[in-house]
Design a protein around this motif. Structure first.
Motif, mmCIF file in Angstrom:
data_model
loop_
_atom_site.group_PDB
_atom_site.id
_atom_site.type_symbol
_atom_site.label_atom_id
_atom_site.label_comp_id
_atom_site.label_asym_id
_atom_site.label_seq_id
_atom_site.Cartn_x
_atom_site.Cartn_y
_atom_site.Cartn_z
ATOM 1 N N LEU A 180 0.825 -1.200 0.000
ATOM 2 C CA LEU A 180 0.000 0.000 0.000
ATOM 3 C C LEU A 180 0.864 1.257 0.000
ATOM 4 C CD1 LEU A 180 -2.655 -1.155 2.601
ATOM 5 C CD2 LEU A 180 -3.254 -0.216 0.361
ATOM 6 N N ARG A 181 2.048 1.155 0.573
ATOM 7 C CA ARG A 181 2.907 2.327 0.769
ATOM 8 C C ARG A 181 3.867 2.567 -0.385
ATOM 9 N NH1 ARG A 181 5.495 -0.031 5.710
ATOM 10 N NH2 ARG A 181 4.548 -1.940 4.874
ATOM 11 N N ASN A 182 4.522 1.523 -0.862
ATOM 12 C CA ASN A 182 5.486 1.697 -1.947
ATOM 13 C C ASN A 182 4.856 2.276 -3.222
ATOM 14 O OD1 ASN A 182 6.312 -0.227 -4.510
ATOM 15 N ND2 ASN A 182 8.043 0.910 -3.673
ATOM 16 N N PRO A 183 3.736 1.734 -3.727
ATOM 17 C CA PRO A 183 3.152 2.339 -4.922
ATOM 18 C C PRO A 183 2.600 3.739 -4.678
ATOM 19 C CG PRO A 183 1.772 0.554 -4.102
ATOM 20 C CD PRO A 183 3.039 0.502 -3.327
ATOM 21 N N ALA A 184 2.142 4.012 -3.470
ATOM 22 C CA ALA A 184 1.715 5.376 -3.153
ATOM 23 C C ALA A 184 2.895 6.334 -3.268
ATOM 24 C CB ALA A 184 1.120 5.421 -1.749
ATOM 25 N N SER A 185 4.042 5.928 -2.737
ATOM 26 C CA SER A 185 5.249 6.745 -2.837
ATOM 27 C C SER A 185 5.666 6.937 -4.285
ATOM 28 C CB SER A 185 6.379 6.072 -2.047
ATOM 29 O OG SER A 185 7.608 6.750 -2.209
ATOM 30 N N PHE A 186 5.638 5.863 -5.063
ATOM 31 C CA PHE A 186 6.072 5.923 -6.459
ATOM 32 C C PHE A 186 5.142 6.768 -7.328
ATOM 33 C CE2 PHE A 186 9.051 2.063 -7.361
ATOM 34 C CZ PHE A 186 9.876 2.450 -6.319
ATOM 35 N N CYS A 187 3.862 6.858 -6.975
ATOM 36 C CA CYS A 187 2.858 7.508 -7.826
ATOM 37 C C CYS A 187 2.312 8.812 -7.257
ATOM 38 C CB CYS A 187 1.710 6.537 -8.115
ATOM 39 S SG CYS A 187 2.187 5.127 -9.131
ATOM 40 N N ASP A 370 5.724 9.988 19.717
ATOM 41 C CA ASP A 370 4.354 9.794 19.228
ATOM 42 C C ASP A 370 4.330 9.230 17.814
ATOM 43 O OD1 ASP A 370 3.058 10.994 21.558
ATOM 44 O OD2 ASP A 370 3.935 12.876 20.830
ATOM 45 N N MET A 371 5.309 9.601 17.006
ATOM 46 C CA MET A 371 5.356 9.179 15.615
ATOM 47 C C MET A 371 6.799 8.911 15.215
ATOM 48 S SD MET A 371 2.261 9.226 14.211
ATOM 49 C CE MET A 371 0.775 9.543 15.199
ATOM 50 N N LEU A 372 6.945 8.046 14.219
ATOM 51 C CA LEU A 372 8.220 7.799 13.565
ATOM 52 C C LEU A 372 8.064 8.175 12.101
ATOM 53 C CD1 LEU A 372 11.070 6.433 13.188
ATOM 54 C CD2 LEU A 372 9.794 4.283 12.846
ATOM 55 N N ILE A 373 9.032 8.920 11.551
ATOM 56 C CA ILE A 373 9.010 9.218 10.125
ATOM 57 C C ILE A 373 10.287 8.701 9.492
ATOM 58 C CG2 ILE A 373 7.434 11.161 10.251
ATOM 59 C CD1 ILE A 373 9.833 13.027 10.039
ATOM 60 N N ALA A 374 10.153 8.211 8.260
ATOM 61 C CA ALA A 374 11.265 7.590 7.551
ATOM 62 C C ALA A 374 10.906 7.511 6.074
ATOM 63 C CB ALA A 374 11.532 6.182 8.112
ATOM 64 N N PRO A 375 11.864 7.222 5.206
ATOM 65 C CA PRO A 375 11.514 7.000 3.798
ATOM 66 C C PRO A 375 10.564 5.810 3.653
ATOM 67 C CG PRO A 375 13.890 7.283 4.052
ATOM 68 C CD PRO A 375 13.321 7.139 5.436
ATOM 69 N N VAL A 376 9.642 5.902 2.713
ATOM 70 C CA VAL A 376 8.804 4.753 2.384
ATOM 71 C C VAL A 376 9.637 3.708 1.672
ATOM 72 C CG1 VAL A 376 6.823 3.940 1.057
ATOM 73 C CG2 VAL A 376 6.724 6.152 2.202
ATOM 74 N N SER A 377 10.285 4.140 0.594
ATOM 75 C CA SER A 377 11.108 3.272 -0.234
ATOM 76 C C SER A 377 12.536 3.793 -0.231
ATOM 77 C CB SER A 377 10.574 3.222 -1.669
ATOM 78 O OG SER A 377 9.241 2.763 -1.694
ATOM 79 N N ARG A 405 13.214 -3.203 2.267
ATOM 80 C CA ARG A 405 13.333 -3.320 3.722
ATOM 81 C C ARG A 405 12.730 -2.131 4.470
ATOM 82 N NH1 ARG A 405 19.405 -5.626 3.178
ATOM 83 N NH2 ARG A 405 18.966 -7.849 3.462
ATOM 84 N N SER A 406 12.881 -0.927 3.935
ATOM 85 C CA SER A 406 12.350 0.244 4.635
ATOM 86 C C SER A 406 10.843 0.156 4.814
ATOM 87 C CB SER A 406 12.707 1.523 3.876
ATOM 88 O OG SER A 406 12.217 1.473 2.543
ATOM 89 N N ALA A 407 10.171 -0.616 3.990
ATOM 90 C CA ALA A 407 8.726 -0.833 4.134
ATOM 91 C C ALA A 407 8.434 -2.085 4.934
ATOM 92 C CB ALA A 407 8.057 -0.915 2.764
ATOM 93 N N TYR A 408 9.090 -3.214 4.604
ATOM 94 C CA TYR A 408 8.670 -4.457 5.260
ATOM 95 C C TYR A 408 9.176 -4.574 6.694
ATOM 96 C CZ TYR A 408 12.908 -7.359 3.971
ATOM 97 O OH TYR A 408 14.150 -7.922 3.825
#
Length: 468
Positions: A180-187, A370-377, A405-408
């Motif tokens: 759900l996250r990788n294609p959202a990032s790509f598109c 409260d939150m973690l932020i990082a690259p999707v891909s 790996r950054s996603a899974y």
């Protein structure tokens, strides 16, 4: 003016409710868009135009009588070709099921239909959702709307590309290792991997397995929340998840981020990241700081997630597809099955210990953040004719899974995670940032993503497509 098909789902609903447009008019705008741009993108792989028009006419007749079918009344949607749709071909991206037509709807499809959504067809996916590049032997490859020579990501790549191209109002997808996250990032769209169980997906083979989830995809975070309000909620056939009905996602998303404790990890503990991706995602901390958040760079060690994910995934492949004729399966599926047949009881025991320990450490982490932020891909969209990424920054990768790996790694945490547009590479390719919350904090994740989206505006940039 923004074209009708590029309005947000929330805006389209407002026009339908005010009777400024009809469901038929909205559907025809999308069907025309599909006719013009889908041949080059290949996102919608099965189209049920006449069936959709008949449903739109029924919805308009009911609207004249004052009857509204629900919060998605009149919105054109398409379903990932992994979920069953009664009377509509569902191939799972596999030539073994090229002519398969289910007799019942999946729960998620039924909930969307009962809320008034109009199904126009199915979106492309790799065979059984295997991998984050959408290509299969039935329909071929889905191309990135921002650069047709590039991948749309996967495995919900058809859904992401259709949304980015203005072919549908909303889409569903699924996510085990980032789909759900990788294609959202790509598109350059948004996607939410919900906490496992928030969107029930009944299974008679792996009901207790928590890595794969179903979830929403949309062009905006507000539209994600709209779809979540329909597809989330308890179902007795699913043995986990809260007992709520999903109505909390219909609440306003506006939130004050002052004092929000945000952890920023540019590489999730040493993963190689493409320089263009790193440059784009590095702007996210400053955006959140300007919104009032307190951002701290952290050095996370999520490496235990790698072995845990790979062991569970391999085991699941044998459980799910081990009885199919392997000679008719694609290389990626056969590779996963081979890994699964190597899994021992000791391997599963070690994976459970690793994941349990990681969950305990992250519970402590979320007491202080409260939150973690990082690259999707770890990379921007790669060439569409390349099977997978085999190298990042000079670091050779061992197999087709390693670039994800950054996603899974995040999938192992039992956390909700949203992908939100955060910029573009110098070549104009989209890049997304991942916003991760503590388990069951799905609404909080959406509120932060909503604030970030409005502060940046990256998601409003549309692709230039031939025929558009």
């Amino acid at each position: 003016m923004t074209e009708l098909f590029y309005l947000t789902a929330v805006e389209q609903l407002a026009l339908l409710r005010s009777r400024d447009i009809s469901a038929v008019e909205l559907l025809e705008a999308h069907l025309d868009r599909i006719d013009r741009v889908n041949p080059s993108v290949n996102a919608i792989v099965t189209l049920v135009q006449e069936r959709a028009l008949a449903q739109a006419r029924r919805l308009d007749d009911d609207a004249v009588r004052g009857r509204w079918h629900g919060p998605l009344h009149g919105l054109p949607v398409a379903h990932k070709d992994l979920v069953d749709t009664a009377g509509i071909r569902t191939t799972y991206g596999s030539r073994l099921f090229a002519d398969h037509v289910p007799v019942t709807d999946a729960l998620l499809v039924r909930r969307m239909r009962e809320a008034g959504a109009i199904t126009i067809g199915k979106t492309n996916t790799p065979e059984f959702g295997t991998g984050s590049h959408t290509v299969n032997e039935v329909f071929g490859a889905t191309r990135n709307p921002y650069d047709l020579t590039r991948s749309a990501g996967g495995s919900s790549g058809g859904a992401a590309a259709a949304l980015a191209s203005g072919m549908i109002s909303l889409a569903d997808g699924s996510d085990m290792g980032g789909s759900l996250r990788n294609p959202a990032s790509f598109c350059n769209i948004t996607g939410l991997r919900p906490t496992p169980g928030r969107v029930p997906a009944p299974s008679d083979t792996a009901a207790w397995f928590t890595l794969p989830v179903s979830g929403p995809m949309a062009r905006t975070v507000g539209d994600l929340a709209l779809l979540m309000s329909v597809i989330a909620g308890y179902d007795a056939a699913v043995p986990m998840g809260p007992l709520d009905d999903g109505s909390e996602f219909a609440a306003p998303l506006d939130a004050d981020l002052t004092g929000l404790r945000v952890a920023w990890s540019p590489d999730l503990g040493g993963l190689p990241v493409d320089p263009a991706t790193a440059e784009a995602t590095a702007t996210a901390p400053e955006v959140l700081e300007k919104l009032g958040a307190r951002v701290e760079r952290v050095d996370l060690d999520l490496s235990d997630a790698d072995e845990a994910f790979r062991t569970y995934r391999a085991w699941w492949y044998v459980l799910s597809f081990g009885e199919l004729p392997e000679e008719q399966l694609t290389d990626n599926v056969r590779w996963n099955l081979a890994r699964g047949r190597e899994v021992t009881a000791a391997d599963l025991a070690r994976a459970e210990r690793l994941r349990s320990g990681l969950f305990a450490r992250m519970a402590e982490f979320f007491r202080n953040h409260d939150m973690l932020i990082a690259p999707v891909s770890q990379v921007p969209p790669f060439p569409v004719d390349k099977p997978y990424v085999d190298e990042i920054n000079g670091v050779a990768l061992p197999d087709y899974l390693a670039w994800m790996r950054s996603a899974y790694w995040i999938s192992v945490l039992h956390s909700p995670a949203a992908s939100v547009p955060c910029g573009f590479t110098p070549g104009g390719l989209p890049v997304g940032v991942q916003i991760v919350g503590r388990p069951y904090a799905d609404l909080d994740v959406l509120r932060v993503a909503h604030a970030y989206e409005h502060a940046t505006g990256f998601g409003t940039r549309r692709p230039a497509l031939p025929g558009a």
